[in-house]
Structures are given as structure tokens and as C-alpha cells.
Design an enzyme around this catalytic site. Sequence first.
Site, PDB file in Angstrom:
ATOM      1  N   HIS A 124     -11.479  -0.349   6.531  1.00 51.21           N
ATOM      2  CA  HIS A 124     -10.053  -0.618   6.378  1.00 51.21           C
ATOM      3  C   HIS A 124      -9.188   0.148   7.393  1.00 51.21           C
ATOM      4  O   HIS A 124      -8.533  -0.453   8.227  1.00 51.21           O
ATOM      5  CB  HIS A 124      -9.675  -0.269   4.920  1.00 51.21           C
ATOM      6  CG  HIS A 124      -8.238  -0.437   4.586  1.00 51.21           C
ATOM      7  ND1 HIS A 124      -7.754  -0.191   3.326  1.00 51.21           N
ATOM      8  CD2 HIS A 124      -7.170  -0.795   5.319  1.00 51.21           C
ATOM      9  CE1 HIS A 124      -6.459  -0.420   3.302  1.00 51.21           C
ATOM     10  NE2 HIS A 124      -6.074  -0.783   4.493  1.00 51.21           N
ATOM     11  N   GLU A 154       0.800  -1.226   0.000  1.00 47.55           N
ATOM     12  CA  GLU A 154       0.000   0.000   0.000  1.00 47.55           C
ATOM     13  C   GLU A 154       0.843   1.291   0.000  1.00 47.55           C
ATOM     14  O   GLU A 154       0.368   2.336   0.435  1.00 47.55           O
ATOM     15  CB  GLU A 154      -0.945   0.001   1.195  1.00 47.55           C
ATOM     16  CG  GLU A 154      -2.008  -1.083   1.095  1.00 47.55           C
ATOM     17  CD  GLU A 154      -3.134  -0.844   2.080  1.00 47.55           C
ATOM     18  OE1 GLU A 154      -4.207  -0.419   1.637  1.00 47.55           O
ATOM     19  OE2 GLU A 154      -2.924  -1.070   3.283  1.00 47.55           O
ATOM     20  N   HIS A 191      -0.382   5.529   7.421  1.00 45.82           N
ATOM     21  CA  HIS A 191      -1.564   4.699   7.129  1.00 45.82           C
ATOM     22  C   HIS A 191      -1.625   3.602   8.181  1.00 45.82           C
ATOM     23  O   HIS A 191      -0.615   2.961   8.478  1.00 45.82           O
ATOM     24  CB  HIS A 191      -1.473   4.076   5.736  1.00 45.82           C
ATOM     25  CG  HIS A 191      -2.480   2.969   5.552  1.00 45.82           C
ATOM     26  ND1 HIS A 191      -3.837   3.197   5.632  1.00 45.82           N
ATOM     27  CD2 HIS A 191      -2.339   1.636   5.346  1.00 45.82           C
ATOM     28  CE1 HIS A 191      -4.475   2.047   5.462  1.00 45.82           C
ATOM     29  NE2 HIS A 191      -3.583   1.082   5.286  1.00 45.82           N
ATOM     30  N   HIS A 197      -4.607   0.883  10.690  1.00 45.79           N
ATOM     31  CA  HIS A 197      -5.916   0.226  10.776  1.00 45.79           C
ATOM     32  C   HIS A 197      -6.503   0.318  12.181  1.00 45.79           C
ATOM     33  O   HIS A 197      -7.311  -0.529  12.557  1.00 45.79           O
ATOM     34  CB  HIS A 197      -5.782  -1.257  10.394  1.00 45.79           C
ATOM     35  CG  HIS A 197      -5.109  -1.502   9.077  1.00 45.79           C
ATOM     36  ND1 HIS A 197      -4.317  -2.594   8.828  1.00 45.79           N
ATOM     37  CD2 HIS A 197      -5.104  -0.765   7.930  1.00 45.79           C
ATOM     38  CE1 HIS A 197      -3.863  -2.544   7.577  1.00 45.79           C
ATOM     39  NE2 HIS A 197      -4.321  -1.448   7.016  1.00 45.79           N
TER      40      HIS A 197
HETATM   41 MN    MN Z   1      -4.029  -0.987   4.972  1.00 44.00          MN
END
Ligand code: MN
Length: 248
Positions: free
Chosen positions: A167, A77, A96, A98
Site C-alpha cells: 500500500h 484514510e 501518508h 504510496h
Molecule cells: Mn493510502
Amino acid sequence: MNEQERLINDLVIANRILAHEDVVDAYGHVSIRNPKNPNTFFMARSLAPELVTPNDIVELDLDGNPVSDETRHLYLERFIHGGIFEARPDVMSVVHAHAEDILPFGIANGTPLRPVIHSGSFIGAHVPVWDIADRFGDTNLLVANVEQGRDLAKTLANNNVALMRGHGFAAAAGSLIEVVRMSVYLPRNARALSAALRLGGEIKSLSPGEIDARNRGYKPYSPETWRAWEYWATKCGCGDRLTKPDGE
Ligand code: MN
């Protein structure tokens, strides 16, 4: 330590902080734009942030390609980071992750995530939700190419944080310290808001004026900000890695 070594050292600290503060686990990542070349950025190879050392940091272009020969696996990602750096010249650092506490706000229609505690002011007044299905239909929900990264950046627009439906989130800021601080307080703000929603009644969010007052005059090396960075770095065993740039 030269400027680039210091930058990479700080990025290692950021990885460890985010792991210790439960923002990331085996998954999730943090990046920093190359201050000498706005078209590249640094992030770890595919590795749990807890385990990242300076040797694991790679330099990527905005399409997610490594600048030098690289045989190690990269984060799938990484396009989240490239997409945001491309769209937002003001952004120097991206996270980023979760973190579970934010997830309800990406899946419950009509209940936006907004700042409700003073340390949540960093996330800004508006937190958009990006739904990968809107443009890409049924996927595994992961941002796996440049086009998807750009689409996420478009939803983020000029905000500090975007939730990713089902997500996680992407956070962007003008410095590494800022994006780490935002990513630590984002789930805490979400937790406070979830608890308040369970209590029922009207939710009182921070006003635009309160958000402005809290963020005015921000400096990454102000005593207030440094205090948090120093604390988190020491707590995750990186106290001996702490450095400040010359003149700060
Ligand atoms: Mn992810």
C-alpha cells in the site's frame, strides 16, 4: 497573517511540495496537529494535494470527525493521522503516501528498509512493516476506521516511519517541515537501497552513530532545513507563500 493562518498556509505549501516531489499523486495526504488543541488536527478535504488551497483545509478530531459542520468529502484514510496523533503526543505532523520506490520493502519478506544514504538518516534505524491482514484479514488494504488507524500506530510505535504492506507508508515527525523532508528522502533512500541490492554483495547501512550524528540538534528553522523548504516551495510555485514564525 495570524498563527492559524500561517499554519494552514504552511500546510498548503506542504501539500504542493509533496505533489511536486512525486511523493503523492491524486492520493496521499499530510496533516498537522493543532498547536492550541492537541486533540484536533488540520488536513485537506478529499482532494489531490496538488490542488489544495487554504479553503480546503478542515479541522478534525482524533476519531476523524470534523470539528465544524462539513458537507465536503473527507479523505477515507484520515484515521491514519488520528491514530498516530493519539498514540504519539510528540508527533505534530503526519504524511501518508504510496510512493512506488518504497513498496518493494513492504512486500519482500526479509529485506528491511533501512537508511543507507545521509539524507535517509531521518527515517531512523528501524522501519517496521504493518500488514493490515494480520488483524483485519481480507480488506481493500485501506485504513478505513479508527481501529485500523490505531493498529497502524501501534506498529509504528516510537519509529518515524511505518511501511504498509502492499500500500504505502506513514511518516510522523515533530514538525511539518521535518515530516515533509523525511517523506521526500524516504523514496530516494529506498531507490538507492534497491539499486544497491541489484548490484549484489553486502549492503552497508548507516550505523546508529551516523544516524544520531545526522539528527542531533535538529531545528525546523535551521539554515540547513529552511534551505530545503525554501527550495521545494519555490520549485512548486509557492515561493510567495513562504513565511517564518515570529522570532525564527
Ligand atoms: Mn493510502
